[in-house]
Design an enzyme around this catalytic site. Structure first.
Site, mmCIF file in Angstrom:
data_model
loop_
_atom_site.group_PDB
_atom_site.id
_atom_site.type_symbol
_atom_site.label_atom_id
_atom_site.label_comp_id
_atom_site.label_asym_id
_atom_site.label_seq_id
_atom_site.Cartn_x
_atom_site.Cartn_y
_atom_site.Cartn_z
ATOM 1 N N ILE A 8 -0.651 -8.801 71.767
ATOM 2 C CA ILE A 8 -1.704 -8.029 71.092
ATOM 3 C C ILE A 8 -2.088 -8.777 69.818
ATOM 4 O O ILE A 8 -1.238 -9.004 68.943
ATOM 5 C CB ILE A 8 -1.239 -6.604 70.717
ATOM 6 C CG1 ILE A 8 -0.641 -5.889 71.928
ATOM 7 C CG2 ILE A 8 -2.405 -5.799 70.132
ATOM 8 C CD1 ILE A 8 -0.121 -4.480 71.628
ATOM 9 N N THR A 9 -3.363 -9.159 69.708
ATOM 10 C CA THR A 9 -3.786 -9.815 68.469
ATOM 11 C C THR A 9 -4.122 -8.738 67.430
ATOM 12 O O THR A 9 -4.531 -7.632 67.773
ATOM 13 C CB THR A 9 -4.997 -10.752 68.679
ATOM 14 O OG1 THR A 9 -6.134 -9.977 69.058
ATOM 15 C CG2 THR A 9 -4.706 -11.803 69.731
ATOM 16 N N GLY A 10 -3.912 -9.099 66.161
ATOM 17 C CA GLY A 10 -4.153 -8.130 65.087
ATOM 18 C C GLY A 10 -3.264 -6.916 65.249
ATOM 19 O O GLY A 10 -3.711 -5.767 65.136
ATOM 20 N N ALA A 11 -1.981 -7.183 65.493
ATOM 21 C CA ALA A 11 -1.040 -6.073 65.745
ATOM 22 C C ALA A 11 -0.265 -5.689 64.486
ATOM 23 O O ALA A 11 0.746 -4.986 64.575
ATOM 24 C CB ALA A 11 -0.085 -6.456 66.878
ATOM 25 N N GLY A 14 -3.476 -0.881 61.916
ATOM 26 C CA GLY A 14 -4.480 -0.108 62.652
ATOM 27 C C GLY A 14 -4.211 0.065 64.142
ATOM 28 O O GLY A 14 -3.098 0.386 64.576
ATOM 29 N N TYR A 166 -21.903 -7.589 62.914
ATOM 30 C CA TYR A 166 -20.737 -6.946 63.541
ATOM 31 C C TYR A 166 -21.096 -6.472 64.960
ATOM 32 O O TYR A 166 -20.359 -6.719 65.926
ATOM 33 C CB TYR A 166 -20.257 -5.775 62.674
ATOM 34 C CG TYR A 166 -19.084 -5.031 63.279
ATOM 35 C CD1 TYR A 166 -17.821 -5.614 63.339
ATOM 36 C CD2 TYR A 166 -19.239 -3.753 63.804
ATOM 37 C CE1 TYR A 166 -16.753 -4.940 63.919
ATOM 38 C CE2 TYR A 166 -18.175 -3.070 64.376
ATOM 39 C CZ TYR A 166 -16.934 -3.676 64.426
ATOM 40 O OH TYR A 166 -15.869 -3.008 65.008
HETATM 41 N N1 LIG Z 1 -11.487 1.389 63.148
HETATM 42 C C1 LIG Z 1 -12.505 1.698 63.908
HETATM 43 O O1 LIG Z 1 -13.107 2.798 63.799
HETATM 44 C C2 LIG Z 1 -13.012 0.758 64.950
HETATM 45 C C3 LIG Z 1 -14.110 1.167 65.748
HETATM 46 C C4 LIG Z 1 -14.561 0.315 66.740
HETATM 47 C C5 LIG Z 1 -13.927 -0.904 66.951
HETATM 48 N N2 LIG Z 1 -12.899 -1.285 66.142
HETATM 49 C C6 LIG Z 1 -12.265 -2.594 66.421
HETATM 50 O O2 LIG Z 1 -10.870 -2.425 66.466
HETATM 51 C C7 LIG Z 1 -10.222 -3.680 66.231
HETATM 52 C C8 LIG Z 1 -9.024 -3.454 65.315
HETATM 53 O O3 LIG Z 1 -9.519 -3.013 64.064
HETATM 54 P P1 LIG Z 1 -8.793 -1.886 63.180
HETATM 55 O O4 LIG Z 1 -9.793 -0.803 62.997
HETATM 56 O O5 LIG Z 1 -7.456 -1.580 63.719
HETATM 57 O O6 LIG Z 1 -8.737 -2.667 61.774
HETATM 58 P P2 LIG Z 1 -7.519 -3.192 60.872
HETATM 59 O O7 LIG Z 1 -6.587 -2.086 60.559
HETATM 60 O O8 LIG Z 1 -8.192 -3.896 59.741
HETATM 61 O O9 LIG Z 1 -6.777 -4.254 61.814
HETATM 62 C C9 LIG Z 1 -7.352 -5.505 62.089
HETATM 63 C C10 LIG Z 1 -6.267 -6.458 62.541
HETATM 64 O O10 LIG Z 1 -6.870 -7.754 62.794
HETATM 65 C C11 LIG Z 1 -6.169 -8.743 62.020
HETATM 66 N N3 LIG Z 1 -7.040 -9.841 61.616
HETATM 67 C C12 LIG Z 1 -8.267 -9.764 61.050
HETATM 68 N N4 LIG Z 1 -8.718 -10.995 60.768
HETATM 69 C C13 LIG Z 1 -7.761 -11.880 61.151
HETATM 70 C C14 LIG Z 1 -7.629 -13.307 61.117
HETATM 71 N N5 LIG Z 1 -8.579 -14.094 60.610
HETATM 72 N N6 LIG Z 1 -6.499 -13.858 61.621
HETATM 73 C C15 LIG Z 1 -5.508 -13.089 62.116
HETATM 74 N N7 LIG Z 1 -5.562 -11.740 62.166
HETATM 75 C C16 LIG Z 1 -6.679 -11.139 61.691
HETATM 76 C C17 LIG Z 1 -5.672 -7.982 60.808
HETATM 77 O O11 LIG Z 1 -4.655 -8.703 60.160
HETATM 78 P P3 LIG Z 1 -4.340 -8.425 58.593
HETATM 79 O O12 LIG Z 1 -3.660 -7.083 58.609
HETATM 80 O O13 LIG Z 1 -3.475 -9.538 58.185
HETATM 81 O O14 LIG Z 1 -5.675 -8.389 57.904
HETATM 82 C C18 LIG Z 1 -5.190 -6.690 61.477
HETATM 83 O O15 LIG Z 1 -3.941 -6.869 62.099
HETATM 84 C C19 LIG Z 1 -11.297 -4.610 65.673
HETATM 85 O O16 LIG Z 1 -11.688 -5.520 66.685
HETATM 86 C C20 LIG Z 1 -12.456 -3.665 65.347
HETATM 87 O O17 LIG Z 1 -13.696 -4.307 65.478
HETATM 88 C C21 LIG Z 1 -12.426 -0.487 65.156
#
Ligand SMILES: NC(=O)c1ccc[n+]([C@@H]2O[C@H](COP(=O)([O-])OP(=O)(O)OC[C@H]3O[C@@H](n4cnc5c(N)ncnc54)[C@H](OP(=O)(O)O)[C@@H]3O)[C@@H](O)[C@H]2O)c1
Length: 286
Positions: A8-11, A14, A166
Protein backbone atom coordinates in the site's frame (compact mmCIF):
# COMPACT_ATOMS: atom_id res chain seq x y z
CA UNK A 1 -3.93 -21.28 2.37
CA UNK A 2 -0.70 -19.31 1.96
CA UNK A 3 -0.54 -15.74 3.26
CA UNK A 4 -1.18 -13.00 0.70
CA UNK A 5 0.95 -9.87 0.34
CA UNK A 6 -0.18 -6.34 -0.43
CA UNK A 7 1.85 -3.18 -0.99
CA UNK A 8 0.00 0.00 0.00
CA UNK A 9 1.55 3.31 -1.02
CA UNK A 10 1.03 6.27 1.29
CA UNK A 11 0.28 3.92 4.17
CA UNK A 12 1.63 6.26 6.85
CA UNK A 13 -1.55 8.31 7.21
CA UNK A 14 -5.23 8.59 6.37
CA UNK A 15 -6.86 6.06 4.04
CA UNK A 16 -3.65 4.07 3.41
CA UNK A 17 -2.91 3.64 7.12
CA UNK A 18 -6.52 2.57 7.81
CA UNK A 19 -6.39 0.12 4.87
CA UNK A 20 -3.10 -1.32 6.15
CA UNK A 21 -4.62 -1.85 9.59
CA UNK A 22 -7.70 -3.65 8.24
CA UNK A 23 -5.78 -5.87 5.79
CA UNK A 24 -3.27 -6.70 8.55
CA UNK A 25 -6.17 -7.66 10.80
CA UNK A 26 -7.49 -9.93 8.02
CA UNK A 27 -4.16 -11.81 7.90
CA UNK A 28 -2.49 -10.15 4.90
CA UNK A 29 1.23 -9.42 4.97
CA UNK A 30 1.25 -5.65 4.47
CA UNK A 31 4.19 -3.80 2.92
CA UNK A 32 3.70 -0.34 4.34
CA UNK A 33 5.09 2.28 1.98
CA UNK A 34 6.46 5.43 3.61
CA UNK A 35 8.24 8.42 2.10
CA UNK A 36 11.18 7.86 4.52
CA UNK A 37 12.37 5.65 7.40
CA UNK A 38 11.10 8.00 10.12
CA UNK A 39 7.54 8.10 8.70
CA UNK A 40 7.66 4.32 8.27
CA UNK A 41 8.75 3.73 11.85
CA UNK A 42 5.87 5.84 13.15
CA UNK A 43 3.32 3.97 11.00
CA UNK A 44 4.71 0.61 12.06
CA UNK A 45 4.36 1.53 15.74
CA UNK A 46 0.73 2.59 15.19
CA UNK A 47 -0.09 -0.56 13.22
CA UNK A 48 1.60 -2.95 15.66
CA UNK A 49 -0.22 -1.32 18.59
CA UNK A 50 -3.58 -1.67 16.77
CA UNK A 51 -2.98 -5.21 15.40
CA UNK A 52 -0.35 -6.93 17.59
CA UNK A 53 -0.45 -10.13 15.52
CA UNK A 54 -0.36 -8.30 12.19
CA UNK A 55 2.44 -8.91 9.69
CA UNK A 56 3.73 -5.45 8.70
CA UNK A 57 6.97 -4.40 7.04
CA UNK A 58 8.12 -1.01 5.76
CA UNK A 59 9.39 -0.03 2.31
CA UNK A 60 10.46 3.52 1.51
CA UNK A 61 10.58 5.92 -1.40
CA UNK A 62 9.76 9.50 -2.32
CA UNK A 63 7.15 9.30 -5.06
CA UNK A 64 8.11 12.71 -6.42
CA UNK A 65 11.27 11.13 -7.88
CA UNK A 66 11.15 8.37 -10.51
CA UNK A 67 14.62 7.22 -9.44
CA UNK A 68 13.26 6.76 -5.93
CA UNK A 69 10.22 4.89 -7.35
CA UNK A 70 12.59 2.45 -9.09
CA UNK A 71 14.43 1.94 -5.79
CA UNK A 72 11.09 1.34 -4.03
CA UNK A 73 10.15 -1.28 -6.65
CA UNK A 74 13.51 -3.02 -6.03
CA UNK A 75 12.81 -3.20 -2.28
CA UNK A 76 9.32 -4.60 -2.89
CA UNK A 77 10.50 -7.21 -5.42
CA UNK A 78 13.14 -8.41 -2.92
CA UNK A 79 10.59 -8.75 -0.11
CA UNK A 80 7.70 -10.07 -2.23
CA UNK A 81 8.60 -12.19 -5.27
CA UNK A 82 4.85 -12.88 -5.36
CA UNK A 83 2.73 -9.75 -4.90
CA UNK A 84 -1.01 -10.40 -4.59
CA UNK A 85 -2.04 -6.75 -4.57
CA UNK A 86 -0.63 -3.30 -5.25
CA UNK A 87 -2.79 -0.51 -3.84
CA UNK A 88 -1.63 2.78 -5.38
CA UNK A 89 -3.06 5.11 -2.77
CA UNK A 90 -0.51 7.86 -2.06
CA UNK A 91 -1.42 11.31 -3.25
CA UNK A 92 -2.58 14.74 -2.37
CA UNK A 93 -3.21 18.24 -3.58
CA UNK A 94 -0.76 21.14 -3.90
CA UNK A 95 -1.91 24.70 -3.45
CA UNK A 96 0.96 26.10 -5.52
CA UNK A 97 2.70 25.12 -8.77
CA UNK A 98 5.70 22.90 -8.03
CA UNK A 99 7.78 20.45 -10.05
CA UNK A 100 8.99 16.96 -9.22
CA UNK A 101 12.64 15.86 -9.28
CA UNK A 102 12.02 14.90 -12.93
CA UNK A 103 10.57 18.31 -13.85
CA UNK A 104 6.96 17.07 -13.97
CA UNK A 105 4.11 19.06 -12.37
CA UNK A 106 4.08 17.70 -8.81
CA UNK A 107 0.47 16.50 -8.54
CA UNK A 108 0.71 14.61 -11.86
CA UNK A 109 4.08 13.21 -10.75
CA UNK A 110 2.97 11.88 -7.36
CA UNK A 111 -0.71 11.09 -7.92
CA UNK A 112 -0.33 9.44 -11.34
CA UNK A 113 3.17 8.98 -12.77
CA UNK A 114 4.66 7.30 -9.69
CA UNK A 115 1.80 4.76 -9.67
CA UNK A 116 2.26 4.15 -13.41
CA UNK A 117 6.00 3.58 -12.96
CA UNK A 118 5.73 1.47 -9.81
CA UNK A 119 3.06 -0.77 -11.36
CA UNK A 120 5.08 -1.30 -14.53
CA UNK A 121 8.13 -2.39 -12.51
CA UNK A 122 6.07 -4.73 -10.27
CA UNK A 123 4.06 -6.49 -13.00
CA UNK A 124 6.25 -9.64 -12.90
CA UNK A 125 5.58 -10.00 -9.14
CA UNK A 126 1.83 -9.36 -9.64
CA UNK A 127 1.68 -11.88 -12.49
CA UNK A 128 3.34 -14.45 -10.22
CA UNK A 129 0.27 -14.29 -7.93
CA UNK A 130 -2.77 -16.48 -8.64
CA UNK A 131 -5.07 -13.44 -8.99
CA UNK A 132 -3.03 -10.24 -8.73
CA UNK A 133 -4.84 -6.94 -8.16
CA UNK A 134 -3.90 -3.34 -8.88
CA UNK A 135 -6.10 -0.85 -7.02
CA UNK A 136 -6.07 2.95 -7.40
CA UNK A 137 -7.46 5.47 -4.91
CA UNK A 138 -9.08 7.90 -7.34
CA UNK A 139 -11.67 10.53 -6.42
CA UNK A 140 -15.14 11.83 -7.12
CA UNK A 141 -13.28 15.06 -8.00
CA UNK A 142 -12.09 13.51 -11.31
CA UNK A 143 -14.78 15.32 -13.43
CA UNK A 144 -13.03 18.62 -12.52
CA UNK A 145 -10.27 17.67 -15.02
CA UNK A 146 -10.21 19.75 -18.21
CA UNK A 147 -11.94 18.12 -21.20
CA UNK A 148 -10.11 16.56 -24.13
CA UNK A 149 -6.56 16.77 -22.73
CA UNK A 150 -4.00 16.39 -25.54
CA UNK A 151 -0.81 16.73 -23.51
CA UNK A 152 -1.19 15.24 -20.02
CA UNK A 153 2.10 16.64 -18.76
CA UNK A 154 1.84 20.15 -20.16
CA UNK A 155 1.96 22.54 -17.20
CA UNK A 156 -0.66 25.03 -18.40
CA UNK A 157 0.64 28.57 -18.33
CA UNK A 158 -1.19 31.21 -16.30
CA UNK A 159 -2.86 30.89 -12.91
CA UNK A 160 -2.35 27.51 -11.20
CA UNK A 161 -5.71 25.86 -10.51
CA UNK A 162 -5.09 23.25 -7.79
CA UNK A 163 -8.50 21.53 -7.96
CA UNK A 164 -8.49 21.33 -11.75
CA UNK A 165 -5.02 19.78 -11.72
CA UNK A 166 -6.04 17.47 -8.88
CA UNK A 167 -9.12 16.40 -10.89
CA UNK A 168 -6.84 15.69 -13.86
CA UNK A 169 -4.63 13.41 -11.74
CA UNK A 170 -7.66 11.53 -10.40
CA UNK A 171 -9.05 11.12 -13.94
CA UNK A 172 -5.59 9.79 -14.82
CA UNK A 173 -5.98 7.15 -12.04
CA UNK A 174 -9.22 5.93 -13.67
CA UNK A 175 -7.81 5.99 -17.21
CA UNK A 176 -4.64 4.17 -16.14
CA UNK A 177 -6.77 1.50 -14.44
CA UNK A 178 -8.96 1.03 -17.54
CA UNK A 179 -6.02 0.89 -19.96
CA UNK A 180 -3.93 -1.34 -17.68
CA UNK A 181 -6.82 -3.73 -17.38
CA UNK A 182 -7.26 -3.80 -21.16
CA UNK A 183 -3.55 -4.59 -21.57
CA UNK A 184 -3.71 -7.29 -18.88
CA UNK A 185 -6.54 -9.20 -20.59
CA UNK A 186 -5.71 -12.90 -20.61
CA UNK A 187 -3.42 -12.65 -17.56
CA UNK A 188 -4.33 -13.37 -13.93
CA UNK A 189 -4.04 -9.68 -12.93
CA UNK A 190 -6.96 -7.23 -12.80
CA UNK A 191 -7.07 -3.47 -12.10
CA UNK A 192 -9.71 -1.42 -10.24
CA UNK A 193 -10.20 2.19 -9.09
CA UNK A 194 -12.45 3.77 -6.48
CA UNK A 195 -13.65 6.94 -4.79
CA UNK A 196 -13.22 6.76 -1.00
CA UNK A 197 -15.76 9.49 -0.13
CA UNK A 198 -15.03 12.71 1.71
CA UNK A 199 -12.61 11.42 4.37
CA UNK A 200 -11.05 13.08 7.43
CA UNK A 201 -7.30 12.74 6.72
CA UNK A 202 -4.30 15.05 6.42
CA UNK A 203 -5.22 15.53 2.72
CA UNK A 204 -4.73 19.16 1.67
CA UNK A 205 -2.00 19.94 4.19
CA UNK A 206 0.62 19.41 1.43
CA UNK A 207 2.64 17.13 3.75
CA UNK A 208 3.12 20.00 6.21
CA UNK A 209 1.85 18.91 9.67
CA UNK A 210 1.70 22.56 10.79
CA UNK A 211 -0.94 23.30 8.11
CA UNK A 212 -4.58 22.37 8.64
CA UNK A 213 -6.04 20.03 6.04
CA UNK A 214 -9.32 20.79 4.26
CA UNK A 215 -10.90 18.05 6.33
CA UNK A 216 -9.71 19.32 9.68
CA UNK A 217 -11.43 22.56 8.76
CA UNK A 218 -14.64 20.83 7.61
CA UNK A 219 -14.12 17.65 9.61
CA UNK A 220 -17.65 17.38 10.91
CA UNK A 221 -18.79 16.52 7.36
CA UNK A 222 -16.12 13.93 6.68
CA UNK A 223 -15.93 10.13 7.09
CA UNK A 224 -13.40 8.49 9.42
CA UNK A 225 -10.37 7.00 7.53
CA UNK A 226 -11.51 3.38 8.08
CA UNK A 227 -14.78 4.14 6.23
CA UNK A 228 -12.77 5.82 3.46
CA UNK A 229 -10.56 2.73 3.17
CA UNK A 230 -13.49 0.31 3.03
CA UNK A 231 -13.98 0.10 -0.76
CA UNK A 232 -10.21 -0.13 -1.25
CA UNK A 233 -9.99 -3.04 1.20
CA UNK A 234 -12.91 -4.67 -0.63
CA UNK A 235 -11.16 -4.29 -4.00
CA UNK A 236 -7.97 -5.82 -2.61
CA UNK A 237 -9.55 -8.65 -0.64
CA UNK A 238 -12.91 -9.68 -2.11
CA UNK A 239 -13.19 -12.14 -5.03
CA UNK A 240 -16.19 -10.24 -6.53
CA UNK A 241 -14.46 -7.27 -8.27
CA UNK A 242 -12.24 -9.56 -10.38
CA UNK A 243 -15.42 -10.60 -12.25
CA UNK A 244 -15.87 -7.04 -13.59
CA UNK A 245 -12.32 -5.73 -13.93
CA UNK A 246 -11.29 -2.23 -14.96
CA UNK A 247 -14.19 -0.49 -13.25
CA UNK A 248 -14.52 2.56 -11.00
CA UNK A 249 -16.19 1.80 -7.63
CA UNK A 250 -18.01 3.89 -5.05
CA UNK A 251 -19.26 2.39 -1.77
CA UNK A 252 -18.43 -1.14 -2.99
CA UNK A 253 -20.54 -0.69 -6.15
CA UNK A 254 -19.30 -0.20 -9.73
CA UNK A 255 -20.22 3.22 -11.10
CA UNK A 256 -19.72 4.92 -14.45
CA UNK A 257 -17.00 7.57 -14.22
CA UNK A 258 -17.18 10.91 -16.04
CA UNK A 259 -17.56 10.81 -19.83
CA UNK A 260 -14.00 12.20 -19.92
CA UNK A 261 -12.74 8.66 -19.15
CA UNK A 262 -12.54 7.55 -22.81
CA UNK A 263 -10.43 4.82 -24.41
CA UNK A 264 -8.63 7.43 -26.55
CA UNK A 265 -7.75 9.54 -23.51
CA UNK A 266 -6.41 6.44 -21.72
CA UNK A 267 -4.26 5.42 -24.71
CA UNK A 268 -2.81 8.94 -25.00
CA UNK A 269 -2.10 9.16 -21.26
CA UNK A 270 -0.41 5.74 -21.34
CA UNK A 271 1.89 6.58 -24.29
CA UNK A 272 2.92 9.93 -22.76
CA UNK A 273 3.50 8.41 -19.29
CA UNK A 274 5.56 5.56 -20.72
CA UNK A 275 7.78 7.93 -22.72
CA UNK A 276 8.41 10.15 -19.67
CA UNK A 277 9.22 7.27 -17.35
CA UNK A 278 11.54 5.58 -19.86
CA UNK A 279 13.43 8.84 -20.41
CA UNK A 280 13.79 9.54 -16.68
CA UNK A 281 14.95 5.99 -15.93
CA UNK A 282 17.46 6.03 -18.78
CA UNK A 283 18.87 9.31 -17.48
CA UNK A 284 19.04 7.99 -13.91
CA UNK A 285 20.41 4.62 -15.15
CA UNK A 286 17.94 2.60 -13.09
N1 LIG B 1 -9.45 12.42 1.99
C1 LIG B 1 -10.36 12.43 1.05
O1 LIG B 1 -11.51 12.90 1.25
C2 LIG B 1 -10.08 11.88 -0.31
C3 LIG B 1 -11.12 11.91 -1.27
C4 LIG B 1 -10.88 11.37 -2.52
C5 LIG B 1 -9.64 10.79 -2.80
N2 LIG B 1 -8.65 10.81 -1.87
C6 LIG B 1 -7.36 10.18 -2.23
O2 LIG B 1 -6.97 9.31 -1.20
C7 LIG B 1 -5.56 9.09 -1.26
C8 LIG B 1 -4.99 9.11 0.15
O3 LIG B 1 -5.17 10.42 0.67
P1 LIG B 1 -5.57 10.71 2.19
O4 LIG B 1 -6.84 11.48 2.14
O5 LIG B 1 -5.48 9.49 3.00
O6 LIG B 1 -4.43 11.79 2.55
P2 LIG B 1 -3.21 11.77 3.59
O7 LIG B 1 -3.69 11.49 4.96
O8 LIG B 1 -2.50 13.06 3.34
O9 LIG B 1 -2.30 10.55 3.09
C9 LIG B 1 -1.54 10.64 1.91
C10 LIG B 1 -0.43 9.61 1.96
O10 LIG B 1 0.37 9.74 0.75
C11 LIG B 1 1.74 9.92 1.13
N3 LIG B 1 2.48 10.74 0.17
C12 LIG B 1 2.11 11.93 -0.36
N4 LIG B 1 3.08 12.40 -1.15
C13 LIG B 1 4.10 11.50 -1.13
C14 LIG B 1 5.39 11.42 -1.74
N5 LIG B 1 5.85 12.38 -2.54
N6 LIG B 1 6.15 10.33 -1.49
C15 LIG B 1 5.72 9.35 -0.66
N7 LIG B 1 4.52 9.38 -0.04
C16 LIG B 1 3.71 10.44 -0.27
C17 LIG B 1 1.67 10.61 2.48
O11 LIG B 1 2.90 10.50 3.15
P3 LIG B 1 3.28 11.58 4.31
O12 LIG B 1 2.39 11.19 5.45
O13 LIG B 1 4.72 11.36 4.55
O14 LIG B 1 2.95 12.93 3.74
C18 LIG B 1 0.53 9.81 3.13
O15 LIG B 1 0.98 8.56 3.59
C19 LIG B 1 -5.01 10.16 -2.20
O16 LIG B 1 -4.70 9.56 -3.45
C20 LIG B 1 -6.17 11.13 -2.36
O17 LIG B 1 -6.15 11.76 -3.62
C21 LIG B 1 -8.84 11.34 -0.63
Amino acid sequence: MSQKTVLITGATAGIGLAGAQELGRRGWKVLVHARNEARGKGALETLRAAVPRGDFDVVTGDLSSLKSVAELARQVAAKAPVLDALWNNAGGIQSERKASADGVELQMAVNHLAAFALTSRLLPQLKAAPAGRVVATSSGAHPLAPGNIQDWFLDRPGKYRPMQVYGQTKLANILFTQELNRRLAGTSVTAHSFHPGFVRTSFGSGGDPSKKSVFEMMGFLALPPEKGADTGVFLVDDPEPAKTPGRYWVKRKPKNPSGKATLEAGARLWAQSEALVEKAWQKAEV
